[in-house]
Design an enzyme around this catalytic site. Sequence first.
Site, PDB file in Angstrom:
ATOM      1  N   ASP A 113       0.870  -1.289  -0.032  1.00  0.00           N
ATOM      2  CA  ASP A 113       0.006   0.168   0.061  1.00  0.00           C
ATOM      3  C   ASP A 113       0.964   1.399   0.014  1.00  0.00           C
ATOM      4  O   ASP A 113       2.006   1.291   0.451  1.00  0.00           O
ATOM      5  CB  ASP A 113      -0.976   0.153   1.398  1.00  0.00           C
TER       6      ASP A 113
HETATM    7  N1  URA Z   1      -1.325  -6.015   3.831  1.00  0.00           N
HETATM    8  C1  URA Z   1      -1.704  -4.764   3.790  1.00  0.00           C
HETATM    9  O1  URA Z   1      -2.628  -4.562   4.553  1.00  0.00           O
HETATM   10  N2  URA Z   1      -1.041  -3.772   3.232  1.00  0.00           N
HETATM   11  C2  URA Z   1       0.039  -4.025   2.620  1.00  0.00           C
HETATM   12  O2  URA Z   1       0.903  -3.120   1.915  1.00  0.00           O
HETATM   13  C3  URA Z   1       0.638  -5.547   2.358  1.00  0.00           C
HETATM   14  C4  URA Z   1      -0.173  -6.067   3.134  1.00  0.00           C
END
Ligand code: URA
Length: 236
Positions: A103
Amino acid sequence: MRLDKLLANCGYGSRKEVKLLIKKGAIKVNGELIKQVNIHIDPKQDCVQVQEATVRYEEFVYLVMHKPQGVISATRDSRERTILDLLEDEDRLRNPFPVGRLDKDTEGLLLITNDGQLAHRLLSPKKLVGKTYYAEISGEVTDHDVEAFKQGVKLDDGYVTMPGQLTILKSGPVSEIELTIMEGKYHQVKRMFESVGKKVVYLKRVAIGDWQLDPELKKGEYRRLLEEEISYLRKL
Ligand code: URA
């Protein structure tokens, strides 16, 4: 592969620029001066030289980045900065892409390659490759959560996750944990904690299998993988 394409891929300029190089007589193939741009060569067998220097052709590029917050792990976006914006021009030439998504607000270990087969294997839940995250969680993480994650938890869309290995590093109003999961559903770590009533306030990927984020890499930095790292990932 066409000679002009190979040279452009290796960073000797745009297709137009390398055509000029060829026409100027700067290129030899197997010791012979070449002036036609449209000849085909076998990058594995033929020896290509630019002004007497031998061109090393690598089909695949493998980079590891310490992804910082604030950039998205996509190859292009009309509004946001992507991880490709952090690469030097020459490292973008062979169209690499991030393996799996982190993310915008997640940091940490990101593999960037154009080796689609390797990417597919590392991401396939069937291959059971663990991705390990360090996270800070608002709320007290308990042994009950450890057990729930071990069984698999139900996410907001009804999907039940594969077992995850949760280790509590520090329990308190803001807990610190490490979690290893084999899948990569959208916002998976955040949604797993939501399913037990808690919120991820900081998230960082620290390992893929036993391949750890290089402590020498500062946020936003990247480097080429070492041969042994590539072989390790291929064997996972
Ligand atoms: N899980 C998440 O919630 N975000 C990420 O970036 C990676 C795994």
